[in-house]
Design a protein around this motif. Structure first.
Motif, PDB file in Angstrom:
ATOM      1  N   GLU A   9      -7.214 -15.723   9.446  1.00 31.94           N
ATOM      2  CA  GLU A   9      -7.909 -15.607  10.714  1.00 31.94           C
ATOM      3  C   GLU A   9      -9.243 -14.891  10.511  1.00 31.94           C
ATOM      4  O   GLU A   9      -9.290 -13.837   9.860  1.00 31.94           O
ATOM      5  N   PRO A  10     -10.322 -15.445  11.038  1.00 37.46           N
ATOM      6  CA  PRO A  10     -11.645 -14.827  10.854  1.00 37.46           C
ATOM      7  C   PRO A  10     -11.701 -13.370  11.306  1.00 37.46           C
ATOM      8  O   PRO A  10     -12.452 -12.576  10.763  1.00 37.46           O
ATOM      9  N   GLU A  11     -10.880 -13.006  12.290  1.00 45.49           N
ATOM     10  CA  GLU A  11     -10.870 -11.624  12.775  1.00 45.49           C
ATOM     11  C   GLU A  11     -10.455 -10.645  11.674  1.00 45.49           C
ATOM     12  O   GLU A  11     -10.836  -9.486  11.698  1.00 45.49           O
ATOM     13  N   LEU A  12      -9.661 -11.114  10.713  1.00 43.20           N
ATOM     14  CA  LEU A  12      -9.167 -10.226   9.661  1.00 43.20           C
ATOM     15  C   LEU A  12     -10.258  -9.838   8.662  1.00 43.20           C
ATOM     16  O   LEU A  12     -10.217  -8.758   8.092  1.00 43.20           O
ATOM     17  N   ARG A  30     -17.813   1.007   6.574  1.00 39.55           N
ATOM     18  CA  ARG A  30     -17.754  -0.398   6.987  1.00 39.55           C
ATOM     19  C   ARG A  30     -16.756  -1.121   6.091  1.00 39.55           C
ATOM     20  O   ARG A  30     -16.941  -1.196   4.876  1.00 39.55           O
ATOM     21  N   LEU A  31     -15.690  -1.630   6.724  1.00 38.82           N
ATOM     22  CA  LEU A  31     -14.637  -2.364   6.017  1.00 38.82           C
ATOM     23  C   LEU A  31     -14.227  -3.572   6.831  1.00 38.82           C
ATOM     24  O   LEU A  31     -14.426  -3.612   8.055  1.00 38.82           O
ATOM     25  N   GLU A  32     -13.596  -4.512   6.176  1.00 44.31           N
ATOM     26  CA  GLU A  32     -13.029  -5.656   6.874  1.00 44.31           C
ATOM     27  C   GLU A  32     -11.877  -5.162   7.756  1.00 44.31           C
ATOM     28  O   GLU A  32     -11.199  -4.183   7.440  1.00 44.31           O
ATOM     29  N   ALA A  33     -11.668  -5.852   8.866  1.00 40.22           N
ATOM     30  CA  ALA A  33     -10.656  -5.444   9.838  1.00 40.22           C
ATOM     31  C   ALA A  33      -9.272  -5.286   9.201  1.00 40.22           C
ATOM     32  O   ALA A  33      -8.530  -4.366   9.551  1.00 40.22           O
ATOM     33  N   ILE A  34      -8.921  -6.151   8.269  1.00 42.04           N
ATOM     34  CA  ILE A  34      -7.604  -6.073   7.642  1.00 42.04           C
ATOM     35  C   ILE A  34      -7.424  -4.746   6.916  1.00 42.04           C
ATOM     36  O   ILE A  34      -6.338  -4.173   6.910  1.00 42.04           O
ATOM     37  N   PHE A  35      -8.484  -4.228   6.305  1.00 43.69           N
ATOM     38  CA  PHE A  35      -8.363  -2.952   5.612  1.00 43.69           C
ATOM     39  C   PHE A  35      -8.188  -1.805   6.600  1.00 43.69           C
ATOM     40  O   PHE A  35      -7.442  -0.868   6.328  1.00 43.69           O
ATOM     41  N   TRP A  36      -8.844  -1.873   7.755  1.00 47.47           N
ATOM     42  CA  TRP A  36      -8.620  -0.843   8.775  1.00 47.47           C
ATOM     43  C   TRP A  36      -7.178  -0.893   9.264  1.00 47.47           C
ATOM     44  O   TRP A  36      -6.556   0.150   9.484  1.00 47.47           O
ATOM     45  N   GLN A  37      -6.619  -2.092   9.397  1.00 45.01           N
ATOM     46  CA  GLN A  37      -5.216  -2.207   9.800  1.00 45.01           C
ATOM     47  C   GLN A  37      -4.302  -1.570   8.757  1.00 45.01           C
ATOM     48  O   GLN A  37      -3.363  -0.853   9.099  1.00 45.01           O
ATOM     49  N   GLU A  41      -1.753   1.700   8.942  1.00 46.42           N
ATOM     50  CA  GLU A  41      -0.348   1.657   8.525  1.00 46.42           C
ATOM     51  C   GLU A  41      -0.030   2.750   7.509  1.00 46.42           C
ATOM     52  O   GLU A  41       1.012   3.403   7.593  1.00 46.42           O
ATOM     53  N   ILE A  42      -0.913   2.938   6.536  1.00 42.01           N
ATOM     54  CA  ILE A  42      -0.706   3.965   5.516  1.00 42.01           C
ATOM     55  C   ILE A  42      -0.623   5.332   6.181  1.00 42.01           C
ATOM     56  O   ILE A  42       0.279   6.128   5.895  1.00 42.01           O
ATOM     57  N   ALA A  43      -1.571   5.613   7.055  1.00 44.53           N
ATOM     58  CA  ALA A  43      -1.586   6.907   7.744  1.00 44.53           C
ATOM     59  C   ALA A  43      -0.336   7.080   8.604  1.00 44.53           C
ATOM     60  O   ALA A  43       0.292   8.145   8.584  1.00 44.53           O
ATOM     61  N   GLU A  44       0.047   6.028   9.302  1.00 45.67           N
ATOM     62  CA  GLU A  44       1.244   6.098  10.143  1.00 45.67           C
ATOM     63  C   GLU A  44       2.490   6.356   9.303  1.00 45.67           C
ATOM     64  O   GLU A  44       3.324   7.191   9.653  1.00 45.67           O
ATOM     65  N   ASP A  45       2.615   5.664   8.184  1.00 46.80           N
ATOM     66  CA  ASP A  45       3.758   5.875   7.288  1.00 46.80           C
ATOM     67  C   ASP A  45       3.809   7.306   6.773  1.00 46.80           C
ATOM     68  O   ASP A  45       4.887   7.850   6.543  1.00 46.80           O
ATOM     69  N   ALA A  46       2.632   7.905   6.585  1.00 46.06           N
ATOM     70  CA  ALA A  46       2.556   9.277   6.090  1.00 46.06           C
ATOM     71  C   ALA A  46       2.693  10.301   7.222  1.00 46.06           C
ATOM     72  O   ALA A  46       2.771  11.502   6.963  1.00 46.06           O
ATOM     73  N   GLY A  47       2.689   9.824   8.463  1.00 42.79           N
ATOM     74  CA  GLY A  47       2.819  10.721   9.604  1.00 42.79           C
ATOM     75  C   GLY A  47       1.560  11.526   9.886  1.00 42.79           C
ATOM     76  O   GLY A  47       1.635  12.642  10.404  1.00 42.79           O
TER      77      GLY A  47
END
Length: 102
Positions: A9-12, A30-37, A41-47
């Motif tokens: 998907e172009p949004e990614l 500045r990063l692609e949207a998929i990397f921000w996602q 996730e990484i931050a959420e997994d780490a709490g």
């Protein structure tokens, strides 16, 4: 074979710029949207929050190498490393599970 990649998907892969504060200094990444996602996730997994995660990885690189030459690239590599570790963990769990039933 390439449809799985070319059909993304172009949004990614749309570039997204976010301002973050590290040690009181505001900077933009500045990063692609998929990397921000993935970073979320990484931050959420780490709490922890994304800001805390980015600050921690920045400090770790400074401690290890004395400088950060390309933080955006480092974050992309961190994301792919995290994905690869998850893949290895799943494979290891599958192998452990199969050992139980052999």
């Amino acid at each position: 074979m390439c449809e799985i990649y070319s059909g993304a998907e172009p949004e990614l892969f749309e570039l997204k710029t976010r301002s973050i504060r590290i040690d009181g200094v505001v900077t933009s990444i500045r990063l692609e949207a998929i990397f921000w996602q993935l970073i979320e996730e990484i931050a959420e997994d780490a709490g922890i929050s994304v800001a805390v995660f980015l600050t921690r990885i920045y400090h770790e690189v400074i401690a290890r190498h004395g400088k950060v030459s390309n933080f955006a690239s480092l974050l992309r590599v961190a994301c792919t490393t995290w994905l690869n570790q998850g893949k290895r963990l799943v494979l290891r769990q599958a192998e452990d599970h199969s050992l139980l039933f052999d």
